[in-house]
Structures are given as C-alpha cells and as structure tokens.
Design an enzyme around this catalytic site. Sequence first.
Site, PDB file in Angstrom:
ATOM      1  N   ASP A   1       1.651 -27.905   7.892  1.00  0.00           N
ATOM      2  CA  ASP A   1       1.426 -28.901   8.516  1.00  0.00           C
ATOM      3  C   ASP A   1       1.789 -30.112   7.457  1.00  0.00           C
ATOM      4  O   ASP A   1       2.328 -31.114   7.829  1.00  0.00           O
ATOM      5  CB  ASP A   1       0.299 -29.147   9.111  1.00  0.00           C
ATOM      6  CG  ASP A   1       0.061 -30.584   9.972  1.00  0.00           C
ATOM      7  OD1 ASP A   1       0.791 -30.548  11.115  1.00  0.00           O
ATOM      8  OD2 ASP A   1      -0.687 -31.271   9.609  1.00  0.00           O
TER       9      ASP A   1
ATOM     10  N   LYS B   1       4.801 -32.895   7.152  1.00  0.00           N
ATOM     11  CA  LYS B   1       4.281 -34.386   6.751  1.00  0.00           C
ATOM     12  C   LYS B   1       5.064 -34.771   5.611  1.00  0.00           C
ATOM     13  O   LYS B   1       5.348 -36.307   5.717  1.00  0.00           O
ATOM     14  CB  LYS B   1       3.206 -34.807   6.795  1.00  0.00           C
ATOM     15  CG  LYS B   1       2.138 -34.613   8.105  1.00  0.00           C
ATOM     16  CD  LYS B   1       0.645 -34.502   7.968  1.00  0.00           C
ATOM     17  CE  LYS B   1      -0.208 -34.561   9.078  1.00  0.00           C
ATOM     18  NZ  LYS B   1      -1.517 -34.199   9.040  1.00  0.00           N
TER      19      LYS B   1
ATOM     20  N   GLY C   1      -7.631 -36.442  14.359  1.00  0.00           N
ATOM     21  CA  GLY C   1      -8.636 -36.748  15.336  1.00  0.00           C
ATOM     22  C   GLY C   1      -8.008 -37.423  16.780  1.00  0.00           C
ATOM     23  O   GLY C   1      -7.012 -38.063  16.442  1.00  0.00           O
TER      24      GLY C   1
ATOM     25  N   GLU D   1      -4.386 -28.519  14.327  1.00  0.00           N
ATOM     26  CA  GLU D   1      -3.233 -28.312  14.936  1.00  0.00           C
ATOM     27  C   GLU D   1      -3.705 -27.411  16.344  1.00  0.00           C
ATOM     28  O   GLU D   1      -4.728 -26.722  16.088  1.00  0.00           O
ATOM     29  CB  GLU D   1      -2.018 -27.705  14.237  1.00  0.00           C
ATOM     30  CG  GLU D   1      -1.715 -28.567  13.349  1.00  0.00           C
ATOM     31  CD  GLU D   1      -0.915 -30.013  13.914  1.00  0.00           C
ATOM     32  OE1 GLU D   1      -0.089 -29.875  14.788  1.00  0.00           O
ATOM     33  OE2 GLU D   1      -1.572 -30.874  13.451  1.00  0.00           O
TER      34      GLU D   1
ATOM     35  N   ASN E   1      -5.517 -31.915  23.889  1.00  0.00           N
ATOM     36  CA  ASN E   1      -6.637 -32.853  23.021  1.00  0.00           C
ATOM     37  C   ASN E   1      -6.086 -34.262  23.001  1.00  0.00           C
ATOM     38  O   ASN E   1      -6.901 -35.258  23.426  1.00  0.00           O
ATOM     39  CB  ASN E   1      -6.454 -32.134  21.700  1.00  0.00           C
ATOM     40  CG  ASN E   1      -7.227 -32.455  20.780  1.00  0.00           C
ATOM     41  OD1 ASN E   1      -8.444 -32.908  21.110  1.00  0.00           O
ATOM     42  ND2 ASN E   1      -6.895 -32.242  19.502  1.00  0.00           N
TER      43      ASN E   1
ATOM     44  N   GLY F   1     -11.177 -31.848  17.210  1.00  0.00           N
ATOM     45  CA  GLY F   1      -9.989 -32.142  17.683  1.00  0.00           C
ATOM     46  C   GLY F   1      -9.034 -32.567  16.510  1.00  0.00           C
ATOM     47  O   GLY F   1      -8.298 -33.360  16.493  1.00  0.00           O
TER      48      GLY F   1
HETATM   49  N1  LIG Z   1      -4.802 -33.370  16.644  1.00  0.00           N
HETATM   50  C1  LIG Z   1      -4.428 -34.748  15.682  1.00  0.00           C
HETATM   51  O1  LIG Z   1      -5.297 -35.277  15.079  1.00  0.00           O
HETATM   52  C2  LIG Z   1      -3.111 -35.082  15.409  1.00  0.00           C
HETATM   53  C3  LIG Z   1      -2.132 -34.495  16.514  1.00  0.00           C
HETATM   54  N2  LIG Z   1      -0.909 -34.467  16.433  1.00  0.00           N
HETATM   55  C4  LIG Z   1       0.256 -33.765  17.262  1.00  0.00           C
HETATM   56  O2  LIG Z   1      -0.199 -34.146  18.467  1.00  0.00           O
HETATM   57  C5  LIG Z   1       0.403 -32.994  19.247  1.00  0.00           C
HETATM   58  C6  LIG Z   1      -0.406 -32.394  20.330  1.00  0.00           C
HETATM   59  O3  LIG Z   1      -1.740 -31.933  19.688  1.00  0.00           O
HETATM   60  P1  LIG Z   1      -2.886 -31.582  20.523  1.00  0.00           P
HETATM   61  O4  LIG Z   1      -3.296 -32.718  21.719  1.00  0.00           O
HETATM   62  O5  LIG Z   1      -3.910 -31.195  19.688  1.00  0.00           O
HETATM   63  O6  LIG Z   1      -2.548 -30.101  21.317  1.00  0.00           O
HETATM   64  P2  LIG Z   1      -2.805 -29.312  22.703  1.00  0.00           P
HETATM   65  O7  LIG Z   1      -2.513 -27.901  22.334  1.00  0.00           O
HETATM   66  O8  LIG Z   1      -4.145 -29.656  23.015  1.00  0.00           O
HETATM   67  O9  LIG Z   1      -2.209 -29.771  23.591  1.00  0.00           O
HETATM   68  C7  LIG Z   1      -0.673 -29.689  23.641  1.00  0.00           C
HETATM   69  C8  LIG Z   1       0.056 -30.173  25.181  1.00  0.00           C
HETATM   70  O10 LIG Z   1       1.133 -29.997  25.092  1.00  0.00           O
HETATM   71  C9  LIG Z   1       1.659 -29.193  26.239  1.00  0.00           C
HETATM   72  N3  LIG Z   1       2.931 -28.614  25.928  1.00  0.00           N
HETATM   73  C10 LIG Z   1       3.043 -27.535  24.940  1.00  0.00           C
HETATM   74  N4  LIG Z   1       4.353 -27.127  25.200  1.00  0.00           N
HETATM   75  C11 LIG Z   1       4.728 -28.171  25.828  1.00  0.00           C
HETATM   76  C12 LIG Z   1       6.345 -27.906  26.550  1.00  0.00           C
HETATM   77  N5  LIG Z   1       7.239 -27.056  25.870  1.00  0.00           N
HETATM   78  N6  LIG Z   1       6.692 -28.836  27.189  1.00  0.00           N
HETATM   79  C13 LIG Z   1       5.677 -29.741  27.943  1.00  0.00           C
HETATM   80  N7  LIG Z   1       4.499 -29.662  27.615  1.00  0.00           N
HETATM   81  C14 LIG Z   1       4.211 -28.594  26.400  1.00  0.00           C
HETATM   82  C15 LIG Z   1       0.479 -28.471  26.448  1.00  0.00           C
HETATM   83  O11 LIG Z   1       0.658 -27.986  27.927  1.00  0.00           O
HETATM   84  P3  LIG Z   1      -0.360 -26.911  28.706  1.00  0.00           P
HETATM   85  O12 LIG Z   1      -1.607 -27.976  28.925  1.00  0.00           O
HETATM   86  O13 LIG Z   1       0.190 -26.530  29.854  1.00  0.00           O
HETATM   87  O14 LIG Z   1      -0.910 -26.026  27.536  1.00  0.00           O
HETATM   88  C16 LIG Z   1      -0.719 -29.425  26.294  1.00  0.00           C
HETATM   89  O15 LIG Z   1      -1.043 -30.275  27.469  1.00  0.00           O
HETATM   90  C17 LIG Z   1       0.779 -31.961  18.108  1.00  0.00           C
HETATM   91  O16 LIG Z   1       2.253 -32.072  18.027  1.00  0.00           O
HETATM   92  C18 LIG Z   1       0.087 -32.223  17.054  1.00  0.00           C
HETATM   93  O17 LIG Z   1       0.777 -31.880  15.953  1.00  0.00           O
HETATM   94  C19 LIG Z   1      -0.312 -35.442  15.509  1.00  0.00           C
HETATM   95  C20 LIG Z   1      -1.209 -36.315  14.881  1.00  0.00           C
HETATM   96  C21 LIG Z   1      -2.610 -36.032  14.763  1.00  0.00           C
HETATM   97  N1  LIG Z   2      -4.005 -31.245  12.111  1.00  0.00           N
HETATM   98  C1  LIG Z   2      -3.385 -32.500  11.353  1.00  0.00           C
HETATM   99  C2  LIG Z   2      -3.673 -33.275  12.378  1.00  0.00           C
HETATM  100  C3  LIG Z   2      -2.849 -34.641  12.112  1.00  0.00           C
HETATM  101  O1  LIG Z   2      -1.494 -34.486  12.086  1.00  0.00           O
HETATM  102  C4  LIG Z   2      -4.302 -32.933  10.320  1.00  0.00           C
HETATM  103  O2  LIG Z   2      -5.555 -32.260  10.126  1.00  0.00           O
HETATM  104  O3  LIG Z   2      -3.700 -33.571   9.736  1.00  0.00           O
END
Ligand SMILES: NC(=O)C1=CN([C@@H]2O[C@H](COP(=O)(O)OP(=O)(O)OC[C@H]3O[C@@H](n4cnc5c(N)ncnc54)[C@H](OP(=O)(O)O)[C@@H]3O)[C@@H](O)[C@H]2O)C=CC1
Ligand SMILES: N[C@@H](CC=O)C(=O)O
Length: 804
Positions: free
Chosen positions: A652, A656, A774, A641, A453, A638
């Site tokens: 979560d 934080k 987001g 988590e 995401n 998006g």
């Molecule tokens: N959504 C938000 O608003 C926010 C999110 N975050 C953080 O961002 C991070 C990503 O979130 P999001 O994009 O929604 O997650 P997703 O589940 O959409 O994507 C996670 C990605 O990480 C990869 N992954 C998982 N485990 C491993 C590993 N051991 N080694 C390498 N790659 C790995 C996955 O691989 P694969 O494609 O193979 O499954 C995937 O590509 C999280 O830690 C979240 O807490 C932080 C702030 C805000």
């Molecule tokens: N899932 C988390 C994403 C940012 O860290 C939230 O909703 O705050």
Amino acid sequence: MQAQLKTQQHAPAQVHKFGGSSLADAQRFAAVADILQQQNHHQALWVVVSAPGDTTDALLNITAATETQARDIALAALQAELTALVQQALTADAAVLVIKQLQQWLAAVPDALAKQQHNDVLAIGERLSALLLSEVLKQRGFNAAALDARDFLRLKQHQPDWTASAALLTGLTQAERIHVVTGYIARDDKGRSITLGRNGSDYSATLLGALVNATEVTIWTDVKAIYSADPRKVKAALPYSQVSWQQACQLAQLGNPVLHARTLSPLTGTATALLVRSSYQPQHAGCRVVQQDTAAQECAAQEKAQQQGFITELDNVTLLTLHQDISVSAAQLTLELQQPVIELPQQGDNLCWLLPAVCAEQALDYLAGLNIHAVWDTQRYYALAWLKSDAVAHTDTAEQLLQQQGVLHRYESTQQLIWLLAAPLPDDALEQLHRCLIQPQPVLQIVVAGTGNVGAEFLAMLGAQQQRFDAKLKLNLAAVVNSRRAALSDSIAVSNWQAALAAGVAWNAQQLAAYLQALPAPKVLVDITPSREFATLYPAVIAAGCDIISANKQGVTLPGTEYQQIKRALAQYQRQWLSNTTCGAGIPVQRTLQELLSAGDSIDEVSGIFSGTLSWLLCQYDGSKPFSEFVLQAQQAGLTEPDPRDDLSGKDVQRKLLVLARELGLTLELDDIALEPLLPAGLEQDSWQQFWPQRATLDDVLAQLFATAKAAGKVLRYVASLKLEQGKVCATVALKQVSADHALAAIAPCDNVFVIRSLWYCDNPLVLKGPGAGRVVTAGGLHADLAQLIHQLIGPATLPAPLT
Ligand SMILES: NC(=O)C1=CN([C@@H]2O[C@H](COP(=O)(O)OP(=O)(O)OC[C@H]3O[C@@H](n4cnc5c(N)ncnc54)[C@H](OP(=O)(O)O)[C@@H]3O)[C@@H](O)[C@H]2O)C=CC1
Ligand SMILES: N[C@@H](CC=O)C(=O)O
C-alpha cells in the site's frame, strides 16, 4: 362521453405500444418480448405495434414510385429485408408461415396500387409486426394472436366511432389471450383502409386504451422520459418522472416529439394512466402523465409537476392571422391538416395561429372553403416556446439573450411564452436558456461505487453536503453500486441508500456505462472500491461524460500503458480525475505538490510516513501482547486496507509512493520502487482467513524487531522515500529504526508525515502531517475532492466558517 360506449370488459387491462425503433431488428423483437414477459399477466394484455424500423418509409416510397421497374426493385429489396428479419426472429418452422404470409401481402401490392388502395399497402408493415411479435410470444409459450385494427377500429371524419368500434372489438377478443394489434391503421365509415398519420400508432394505442378501459397505456419508445428540452441539444435536459395532463396537452400542441395532441385526446378525463418508457432501458420507470382528476395521492405529484418547466422548439413555421369571431378552432384545423396548429396567446382582437409552413396553403384553402379569411405573412419562423413553471419567476436574462438572437415576435400567457425568431438558436444558447428558464439551480449527478467502511461514511456525510450546497447546486445521488448489486435510479434519497441498494439489481460493466451515458451532465463517479477490475472501467466512465474521484488506489497505480489510456480519455473528453485520498487520506498532499509545480517550484524529494495503519501499529505496539492483536484493532478502527496484509506487506505504501511519483510527472512503475516488506515472505499468499492461523510468524518477527530497536534506544517507522538527483530517481519503502529525537519519531498514532524538499524548500522542508487513514478523514478527503469539482462548476459554495 366515450366511457359508456366502451366494451364491457371486466378484467383490468393494460396496453403497451412499441414504435418502429423498438422493433427495428430481431434483437429488438426479443427485447420487446422480454418486456411483455415481465408484465402483470393477471391483467388482459394488449399490445399495439408499429411497422419494423423504417418499413413505413420504404412502403411510402413504393406507393410513390412512378416507374414499375423502380417499384419492383424496391419491393424486392423490402421483401429480402423483412424475410431476413423473420428468419432471425423465429425458429425455422414458424418463420416459414410468416414469410409465406408476407410474400402474399407483397405480391398483392401492384394490384392494390393499380386500384389506388395505397393505405392497404402502407398497412403491410404493421401487419407484419403484429404477426411476427405474436409468433415470437407463442414461441415463449404465450397464448398470443395478431389482430388487424381495421377489423374493429372505425373513424368517421377523423373522429373515433366509439359505438361501432366497441361492438366490433367485443366479437374479436378472447380472455387469457395477448392481442397484438396493428397500430397506425383503421377503417373509415365506408369501410376503406385509412392511416392515422405520423405517430398514428400512439393514437391507436390510446384509442384502444379507451375502448378496453385500460388501467394503463404505456408508450414504449427510445427515450426514457419526457425531457425538459431536447436532450440531444441540451445536455442538462431533465428527464421528468411525471408531468401533469395539462402540461402534456400543452407540450403536445407545441409539437413535442414524444407526445402528440391526438395521442392524449382519447384518454383525457378518463382514469387511464399514460406512461412513456424506453424499450432500450426498461429498468427505468419512465414518465407518468398524471390525470387532472386528482386522487389524493396524485395531488403531491401535480404540485411537483407544476415546478417543472419545458422548452420546445418548432422550426419552419409560419403565421396566420384571423379575426377572433370565427367558426373553426386551431384544434379542428390540426385534425384537418394532420399537423400541429398552435393558437398563440391572444394579443388584441385577432387570433394568431402558428403552423408548419409547408401546409400554409392547404390551411388557407380549407379556411376559404369555410368562408374564413386569414392573413398569411409568408415568412418562415423558428419558434421557441417556454412552458412556465412555478419554480422560475424572472426571465430577464433569458429575454436579454433572446433579444441578442433577434426576436421578431413575442406572445405570452400565464402558462406559456413563445418567441418567434428568424433562425434556429445555436445549441449553446439553448443550453443557456435552459439554465435560466428551467434549471436555475444546476444538478450534479453523483454515482457512488463501494459502500463498505469508507463508502458508507461518505454517504453518511453526503446529506449534510447537500444542504450546504443547496442554495446553488443540487447534489443528486443518481446511483449506488457495490460488488453485488446496483441501485440505478434518477434520484436516491441519501437517507435511504441502503434500502435502494437492497432493492437494486445485479449489474455489469456495459449496463453501468449505458446508465452513466444517459445521465444528464455534470456527473461524477466516486470510486470507493478496492477493485482493480473496477478501475479498468474508467475509460468507459470518462467516455460517458463523468469526472472521477478515486479513493481506490488501483487506477492511479495501473501499469503505465493502462494508466496512460485513462489519461488520454480524460484529455479527449475534457474530464477530471481527482484522487487526493489515494495518498495520505484527507491530507492534501497531491494538491500541495500540484500547487508548487504550477507555481514554478521543482521537487527534489518527497519522503516520510505514508501508511496510517503502520504508523498506528508501530506507535502502539509495545511488546505487551502479540502484534496481530494490534492489527485486528487497526482493522476494526477502519484504518487498514480491506485485506490488512496490503498494509503489512508495504504494497500500500509502494502504491502511494507511485501515486506521488506520477503526480510529479515521472513515468515509474510499481516494480521500480524497492520494497522491503514488514510481512514475512510467504504470508501474503491465500486469503486473510487462511493467513490468520499463521499469524504467530508475524508476531515473532515484530517482537524481535521491536526488541532490537528498543535496545538501541530507537523506534520503528515504516518510511517511504523518493529522491530525484540529476535526473535519476531513487524510490524505496522500508522499515527503519529512528532515534527518539528524529522528526519521524514524534508523531501521534496513525499520523502520516510528508516531507517535501524542493528548490524553494531546500534548507527547511515543507512538512504536512496528520491522520493518514480512517473512515472519517478519508470520507472527508473525498468530500474535499468533490467540493473542488463543485467550485469549478459554481464557484465557492459558502464562505469559510468563522473561527469560534
Ligand atoms: N480505510 C482508509 O483509511 C482508506 C481507504 N482508502 C481506499 O478506500 C477504498 C475502500 O476501502 P474500504 O471502504 O475500507 O473497503 P471495504 O472492503 O470496506 O469496502 C469496499 C466496497 O467496495 C465494493 N466493491 C468491491 N469490488 C467492487 C467492484 N468490482 N465493483 C463495485 N464495488 C466493489 C464492495 O462491495 P461489497 O459490499 O459487495 O463487498 C464494498 O462495498 C479502498 O480502495 C481503500 O484503499 C483510501 C484511503 C484511506
Ligand atoms: N490502509 C491505508 C489507508 C489509507 O490509504 C493506510 O493505513 O494508510
């Protein structure tokens, strides 16, 4: 000329040469067999080998020993070492035969030395390598055989005798067989064993390449490319994926440790491609030396190569000055001395040749024998040569820097500039010169882990960032990794990362660390995974020289001991860790706290709404439909988590709050933060899919909580609070009912609110507010962290955009 003298081989052939370091032990022999196994077996495969590890040095010592006893001790030691190698590399049955052969060769050494046949002794290392590798290949089911190059390779006065060699070789080859040929050794026209000098095996490989009309000759060594400078001294040295033949020849003349003038000569003007690859990192495509005779598709490669500059160094060299009308060339003297002799760009009527000081007297004798008078100034110099590129026009800064280091002579042509100094340049001066002459635009290597995401959004934005910074800094996407595969490539087109990843390979922690280690600095890993396991790699990533940017909250909330281990690695390797998006997504809350603290303020309280998901849900939920349907919407937007129960459980937010507590220097653990979950107990078990059928329990609890708050004229907010009172810490996350006029009530869905009370902000708190989750704001926050790193490297990239 040699083309018509080659063997009449019709099947396309390839030659692979492995040097001593690629054959240093049994594991390396196995790695070489792996590499050969992966080659195109529809082509005839020729393999050229050097002696294992330091065997040639050991044999040289044996030939030089003046006392029989010392010689016999050295022979016994070598026999023990090589026997162990054979035993480790082969099954017991196969080992017996090879060891017997080795014993015969070593037993014949005293007799050979007595007859002054030193080269027969020196040949033992290569003979063993060829025999051993062919046996290793046979064990893997290949039709392989060792071939002693002395049975076909003939040289006459240092020059290959193509006719004799081709005729002899034709009688020795067998179709479908892998021939493993000894490097370094050959015979002269009188049939005597000769050696081809230092790095002679590379020469053997290209001679063989020319003889069998190979499509490619690959020199497998311990570096993955030809670099713009010595990578051991210049951290930012660039590994080039291709160089032109002309550049390669000039580099070779200037004493480049990877390419040698003799290596190139048999292939000059042929259609054979020359590659340099690392047997330690066979996943890298290596460096291709592009022939001058440009086919259309190679024109672009030539053009690119012309943009590439090189710095090479030679220490302990000396100058001979000669009249320009002489009957011998520097290249001929090179052959005679078996040492590089460089003809310096001519100034005036005389020629100046640079050569290793140790062979100056031998050179003078040789020239005197030809009635040529040369003046030797007897001084020892350090030479620094710059092979110019089209990319750098101005050398003023470099010249100034070199003047400060004390330049004694300077020679310039359109293609080269060579400075002679009294002593070697220190590494930091070399680094500086590299910046001036090779890479006026620095490169930041970016490795992205996590392509979900947020990761995909980060990569989508990266192209625009590359353009923004382009004038001052190249942002190079050097790897993209997810949980299943990794694209580890010197340069990935940002618009094409999905295809690069699809073509990537399965990876493990060791391979990733080795890849990061080999990347030139500066380099940064952007962790956009949710993985705890991945966060535990941080110490190794830091040790590999990377800064880290994390959206992943697992690293910043690891138990104290593991967290401190990361901090210690950061201090030891002087690297940075930016994690602003782990709390509040793009809201600069950590940066604000850092600024207040560094300015002398002291923080008493940080509280507010830290979850974008819960903020959105509690603002949107109106009891009109089940709460879980809103959760699905938040997930699709998006905000959540990867497993939305991390949001619903309050975990979560707990993380934080720990992030901010640690930012304030508190030694808290997750369990020190009292947590009141929104998710009913028991529903956090199993997977999200298994939870889904039980969602009614969550829906009922939320419906009830909402109704109660509404009846009291209040709204629901999930609130985090960290208070410091007289050295005591009180940290909680819990659901609250707040009245409509409360500061936390008047928010937009998804907003986070950070209320900071401090010494300076005591009566009226400092408040940060905005979307706290987001794809776009989080990816934007990661780019803000990246920009902060970049500013430290090059200063602000651009002026602020004007207000419109
Ligand atoms: N959504 C938000 O608003 C926010 C999110 N975050 C953080 O961002 C991070 C990503 O979130 P999001 O994009 O929604 O997650 P997703 O589940 O959409 O994507 C996670 C990605 O990480 C990869 N992954 C998982 N485990 C491993 C590993 N051991 N080694 C390498 N790659 C790995 C996955 O691989 P694969 O494609 O193979 O499954 C995937 O590509 C999280 O830690 C979240 O807490 C932080 C702030 C805000
Ligand atoms: N899932 C988390 C994403 C940012 O860290 C939230 O909703 O705050």
